[in-house]
Write a protein that holds these residues in place. Structure first.
Motif, PDB file in Angstrom:
ATOM      1  N   LEU A  65       0.793  -1.196  -0.032  1.00 21.11           N
ATOM      2  CA  LEU A  65       0.080   0.071  -0.055  1.00 21.11           C
ATOM      3  C   LEU A  65       0.990   1.299   0.042  1.00 21.11           C
ATOM      4  O   LEU A  65       1.812   1.472   0.672  1.00 21.11           O
ATOM      5  N   ARG A  66       0.553   2.198  -0.945  1.00 23.96           N
ATOM      6  CA  ARG A  66       1.437   3.337  -1.103  1.00 23.96           C
ATOM      7  C   ARG A  66       1.329   4.052   0.384  1.00 23.96           C
ATOM      8  O   ARG A  66       0.329   4.192   1.092  1.00 23.96           O
ATOM      9  N   GLY A  67       2.590   4.501   0.677  1.00 26.32           N
ATOM     10  CA  GLY A  67       2.763   5.336   2.066  1.00 26.32           C
ATOM     11  C   GLY A  67       3.169   4.449   3.195  1.00 26.32           C
ATOM     12  O   GLY A  67       3.574   4.824   4.187  1.00 26.32           O
ATOM     13  N   SER A  68       3.212   2.793   2.900  1.00 21.86           N
ATOM     14  CA  SER A  68       3.442   1.977   4.119  1.00 21.86           C
ATOM     15  C   SER A  68       5.034   1.987   4.142  1.00 21.86           C
ATOM     16  O   SER A  68       5.715   2.023   3.196  1.00 21.86           O
ATOM     17  N   VAL A  69       5.549   1.536   5.056  1.00 24.19           N
ATOM     18  CA  VAL A  69       6.795   1.313   5.201  1.00 24.19           C
ATOM     19  C   VAL A  69       7.478   0.207   4.360  1.00 24.19           C
ATOM     20  O   VAL A  69       8.624   0.180   4.029  1.00 24.19           O
ATOM     21  N   ALA A  70       6.453  -0.797   4.041  1.00 25.56           N
ATOM     22  CA  ALA A  70       6.887  -1.858   2.940  1.00 25.56           C
ATOM     23  C   ALA A  70       7.031  -1.421   1.645  1.00 25.56           C
ATOM     24  O   ALA A  70       7.561  -2.126   1.011  1.00 25.56           O
ATOM     25  N   ASP A  71       6.626  -0.202   1.316  1.00 18.91           N
ATOM     26  CA  ASP A  71       6.765   0.165  -0.216  1.00 18.91           C
ATOM     27  C   ASP A  71       7.989   0.861  -0.385  1.00 18.91           C
ATOM     28  O   ASP A  71       7.983   1.952  -0.359  1.00 18.91           O
ATOM     29  N   ARG A  72       9.031  -0.078  -0.511  1.00 19.18           N
ATOM     30  CA  ARG A  72      10.424   0.668  -0.552  1.00 19.18           C
ATOM     31  C   ARG A  72      10.937   1.082  -1.790  1.00 19.18           C
ATOM     32  O   ARG A  72      11.988   1.492  -1.872  1.00 19.18           O
ATOM     33  N   ARG A  73      10.465   0.322  -3.132  1.00 21.35           N
ATOM     34  CA  ARG A  73      11.203   0.315  -4.296  1.00 21.35           C
ATOM     35  C   ARG A  73      10.422   1.970  -5.052  1.00 21.35           C
ATOM     36  O   ARG A  73       9.398   2.388  -4.414  1.00 21.35           O
ATOM     37  N   PRO A  74      11.280   2.404  -5.735  1.00 25.43           N
ATOM     38  CA  PRO A  74      10.970   3.593  -6.447  1.00 25.43           C
ATOM     39  C   PRO A  74       9.640   3.516  -7.006  1.00 25.43           C
ATOM     40  O   PRO A  74       9.378   2.445  -7.787  1.00 25.43           O
ATOM     41  N   ALA A  75       8.823   4.483  -6.969  1.00 25.35           N
ATOM     42  CA  ALA A  75       7.309   4.485  -7.420  1.00 25.35           C
ATOM     43  C   ALA A  75       7.098   4.135  -8.796  1.00 25.35           C
ATOM     44  O   ALA A  75       6.301   3.575  -9.137  1.00 25.35           O
ATOM     45  N   THR A  76       7.935   4.777  -9.618  1.00 22.05           N
ATOM     46  CA  THR A  76       7.940   4.763 -11.002  1.00 22.05           C
ATOM     47  C   THR A  76       8.291   3.410 -11.536  1.00 22.05           C
ATOM     48  O   THR A  76       8.168   3.139 -12.650  1.00 22.05           O
ATOM     49  N   ARG A  77       9.087   2.700 -11.013  1.00 21.75           N
ATOM     50  CA  ARG A  77       9.825   1.513 -11.324  1.00 21.75           C
ATOM     51  C   ARG A  77      10.355   0.471 -10.614  1.00 21.75           C
ATOM     52  O   ARG A  77      11.405   0.508  -9.943  1.00 21.75           O
TER      53      ARG A  77
END
Length: 354
Positions: A210-222
């Motif tokens: 989920l966007r904004g969560s600590v698990a979302d670690r990779r670059p958003a665009t790639r």
């Protein structure tokens, strides 16, 4: 024989123009009317030539280089596949670079990052890795691994056998814009940040943290950088079992960026094709000069009167706007990459099917 007054006038005009050109040249000024025909073409006329690199031959040279120079000494032990029509440019097409890289057992290709985007298509060996920002992608034959612009990456081989892959980069494109930056990490390998395969687990199933969560670690665009052969091959086989075959492409699937459904890299696109035994594609031409790898099977590439026979792992380039077709002598799997992503962003891309 007499010379007409008009001829005298034409000769006089030419002499005046040449005198004007000679005065302007040191000022950095040239007459467009003398070169417009060569600058604005009616259709593409690439200086690149269609060219085949036989894998067995290139591999032999690469292994010989491996006996002489280490990966650490070379930084990247690579044989550049330079198009004979583009001498001195280290380019396979005017916008793309290609080379075969070797990592021997126990070696590490040092960690660096740069403006250039890169893709790696594994040709031989299994179990070595490319690490991206400290996450290892354990590579198997015919996996596709990305190192997008600006991300730290190193390569290592902890197995007992050589590892060889095809490097595809946008080096000539970056050179065109004069925007190359590069730096090396102060250690050979980036410290491990997450376990190998972590990105595939988080982003590789048509889902993402989920966007904004600590698990979302990779670059958003790639977010995704490892496309496994076992995954893309089974998808291609499933498509071939049920879908109508395209007469110009065969069964074809494009690798996508899961963040936006677009090309895998900002400047390069990649795809795979399956051609059934005996199938011959209809003639096709496109503005994206394409580098092809014959993954499996035997085929002939036809370009007008020119015939190029291809076996497993052989590599060939088809320049921009060159009409071509494939004949498959057995079931044939083909990987290809091109600058289509760049061209589409710039509203330049065009294709024509015959």
């Amino acid at each position: 024989m007499t010379t007409s007054p008009d001829s005298y006038g034409a000769n006089d005009q030419r002499a005046q123009l040449e005198a004007l050109y000679a005065v302007m040249a040191p000022k950095g000024l040239l007459p467009l009317w003398e070169s417009l025909h060569a600058l604005v073409l009616a259709e593409p006329k690439s200086p690149a030539l269609p060219w085949r690199w036989g894998y067995a031959e290139v591999r032999d040279y690469l292994m010989r280089a491996g006996d002489i120079i280490s990966a650490e000494q070379a930084e990247r032990r690579v044989l550049i596949m330079e198009n004979p029509g583009l001498p001195g440019l280290s380019a396979i097409t005017p916008s793309l670079y290609a080379g075969l890289q070797l990592i021997l057992p126990g070696e590490v290709a040092p960690c660096h990052r740069h403006t250039q985007n890169a893709l790696r298509f594994v040709m031989e060996g299994g179990g070595a890795f490319t690490a991206l920002d400290g996450e290892k992608a354990i590579m198997q034959p015919f996996d596709l691994v990305l190192t997008p612009a600006g991300q730290w990456h190193d390569h290592g081989n902890e197995t007992g056998h050589p590892m060889i892959w095809l490097d595809g980069l946008d080096i000539p494109t970056v050179r065109l814009f004069d925007c190359s930056f590069a730096e090396r990490l102060d250690v050979a390998a980036h410290p491990e940040t997450v376990p190998a395969g972590d990105t595939l687990a988080r982003y590789g199933h048509n889902m993402r943290p989920l966007r904004g969560s600590v698990a979302d670690r990779r670059p958003a665009t790639r977010p995704l950088f490892h496309y496994r052969y076992t995954d893309w091959r089974s998808a291609l086989e499933a498509m071939a079992a049920s879908a109508e075959i395209d007469p110009h492409l065969g069964h074809a699937l494009e690798f996508l960026n899961p963040a936006d459904g677009g090309p895998i890299l900002s400047t390069m696109s990649a795809h795979v094709r399956l051609l059934p035994s005996g199938f011959e594609t209809r003639t096709r031409q496109a503005t994206d000069g394409t580098v092809f790898v014959l993954v499996e099977g035997e085929a002939t590439l036809l370009l007008g009167d020119q015939e190029i026979r291809l076996g497993a792992r052989d590599m060939v380039v088809v320049p921009s706007w060159r009409p071509y077709r494939f004949q498959a002598h057995s079931q044939t799997i083909i990987f290809g990459y091109s600058d289509k992503a760049s061209q589409m962003k710039l509203d330049l891309y065009r294709e024509c099917n015959h």
